[in-house]
Design an enzyme around this catalytic site. Structure first.
Site, short mmCIF file in Angstrom:
data_model
loop_
_atom_site.label_atom_id
_atom_site.label_comp_id
_atom_site.label_asym_id
_atom_site.label_seq_id
_atom_site.Cartn_x
_atom_site.Cartn_y
_atom_site.Cartn_z
N ASP A 127 0.78 -0.99 -0.18
CA ASP A 127 0.02 0.12 0.09
C ASP A 127 1.06 1.40 0.11
O ASP A 127 2.01 1.18 0.49
CB ASP A 127 -0.95 0.08 1.22
CG ASP A 127 -0.09 0.13 2.54
OD1 ASP A 127 0.68 -0.70 2.71
OD2 ASP A 127 -0.32 0.64 3.42
N GLU B 96 -0.02 -1.35 5.50
CA GLU B 96 1.27 -0.96 6.55
C GLU B 96 0.98 0.62 6.89
O GLU B 96 1.02 0.75 8.04
CB GLU B 96 2.42 -1.15 5.75
CG GLU B 96 3.73 -0.87 6.94
CD GLU B 96 4.16 0.53 7.10
OE1 GLU B 96 4.85 0.55 8.27
OE2 GLU B 96 3.93 1.45 6.44
ZN LIG Z 1 6.68 2.22 4.23
#
Ligand SMILES: [Zn+2]
Length: 417
Positions: free
Chosen positions: A82, A175
């Site tokens: 992401d 994340e």
């Molecule tokens: Zn990162």
């Protein structure tokens, strides 16, 4: 054969922004599956037939040990798919700019310029090619450079027939919104230890993070018409300010650096009747971390002495811990990283304490020790994000060195005997 730069540019163009306000669990944004499916397809193309994406949008793949090297520890390599929601990652148009010094015009039309005075570290890359944005989006080198480095290293290891122990690969969603480790299948992954490739400058690695807690503080007041309030009103807003004043004024993010911890008031809402505050508490030292939590609770107790029981209610919840608490007994894992960086041509690798956490610190506490390696990106989360081509190539060399049996034998296996 692909190059690491081809890969970074290809991945950067795929929209995979995580979303604070999106779906619960992972992925927060269904578009992250586009990135996952692309990577699974590429892994299959490289002959890694076991690659798959699970229902939570985690891509897993394994390279079995080369015959004769089954005794080596299984090493995990992890990067996140992401990009941050802080700036758009849609319609990314990467460009390669040969940097000759001075300011870099990213976008003539819109007059978007990366100024050398504002980003002095650019001076290190004079004479090099940089993968940049067109100034309208982020690049997503955080962390697609990490993915590009891992997959390029895998492609080269396979095509060269280079020997290695078992390698476990995982590409994670979300994340950037703090969920990257939440659905990670540590047991299924099967690595003895792992590395995230989610850092910055290619010479710097990390194995210390903050210990982290969050405090929800509720201040209970009593509202009554101001005209008839004498000896009756308890103004929650004033008491909230008083509570905050009991915490050390200079121990905030704006006044601290390096190993200095802090209290950070990140939200405050309220009326006379009730006020709420959200703090995050951070410290690298476990002892000082515990002292900070105790200090906040003492401040609440003090307020309750002044204004009556339950005026201030503080709920403190731990979020993550410093990976060094675990890694200090497994420093050979850190040494392997440093030796691999040296083998890749970095004369003096440096390490600095992360003033935050990584997926790796959550994984470390789930039983998978996991320091962080650099992935060559600079100015993450913004339109001036870039990745030097030379640094990306050094990253590939670092990963190849990291799994090289001679080095693993010398640093890890000898230590374990
Ligand atoms: Zn990162």
């Amino acid at each position: 054969m692909d190059t690491v730069v081809d890969r970074l540019i290809r991945y950067a163009k795929v929209f995979s922004e995580s979303d604070y306000y999106g779906q619960a669990g992972t992925p927060s944004n269904p578009a992250e599956f586009d990135m996952a499916n692309l990577l699974v397809g590429e892994l299959h193309g490289l002959g890694v037939d076991n690659a798959f994406v699970d229902a939570h949008c985690y891509v897993y793949a394994w390279l079995p040990a080369t015959p004769g090297y089954e005794h080596l520890p299984a090493i995990g390599l992890i990067a996140h798919m992401d990009t941050t929601p802080d700036l758009t990652g849609k319609d990314v148009k990467p460009q390669i700019i040969h940097y000759t010094g001075g300011d870099i015009v990213l976008n003539q039309e819109q007059n978007i310029v990366m100024e050398a005075a504002r980003f002095p570290e650019l001076a290190k890359f004079v004479g090099q090619d940089l993968v940049c944005t067109d100034g309208t989006t982020l690049l997503g080198a955080d962390d697609k450079a990490g993915i590009a480095i891992i997959l390029q290293a895998v492609e080269e290891l396979l095509s060269e027939g280079a020997p290695h122990g078992k390698l476990c690969l995982c590409f994670t969603p979300d994340e950037e919104i703090g969920r990257g480790a939440s659905n990670f299948d540590v047991a299924g992954f099967g690595a003895d230890f792992a590395y995230t490739l989610d850092g910055g400058d290619i010479t710097d690695y990390e194995y210390e993070t903050f210990n982290a807690a969050m405090a929800h503080v509720t201040v209970n007041g009593f509202s009554i018409h101001p005209g008839t309030a004498k000896d009756k009103m308890k103004n929650a807003l004033l008491m909230a300010m008083e509570f905050n004043a009991l915490l050390p004024a200079l121990e905030t993010p704006g006044h601290t650096e390096g190993y200095e911890g802090f209290f950070h008031l990140q939200e405050m809402h309220g009326k006379v009747e009730q006020a709420t505050m959200v703090y995050i508490i951070r410290d690298h030292s476990m002892e000082r971390f515990k002292e900070r939590k105790a200090m906040l609770e003492k401040a609440a107790a003090q307020m309750n002495l002044r204004y009556g029981a339950d005026t201030v209610v503080a709920e403190v919840e731990d979020q993550y811990y410093n990976m060094y608490e675990v890694l200090k007994d497994r420093m050979e894992i850190v040494h392997l990283a440093e030796e691999a960086m040296k083998a890749a041509g970095i004369a003096q690798p440096t390490h600095s304490p992360i003033r935050g956490g990584t997926d790796g610190c959550m994984l470390t506490y789930k039983g998978l020790p996991c320091p962080n390696l650099p992935s060559a990106g600079h100015n993450a989360h913004g339109r001036f994000e870039y990745a030097p081509v030379e640094s990306l190539k050094t990253g590939v060399k670092t990963v190849k060195a990291l799994v090289c049996p001679t080095l693993v034998e010398r640093v890890i296996v000898k230590k374990e005997v």
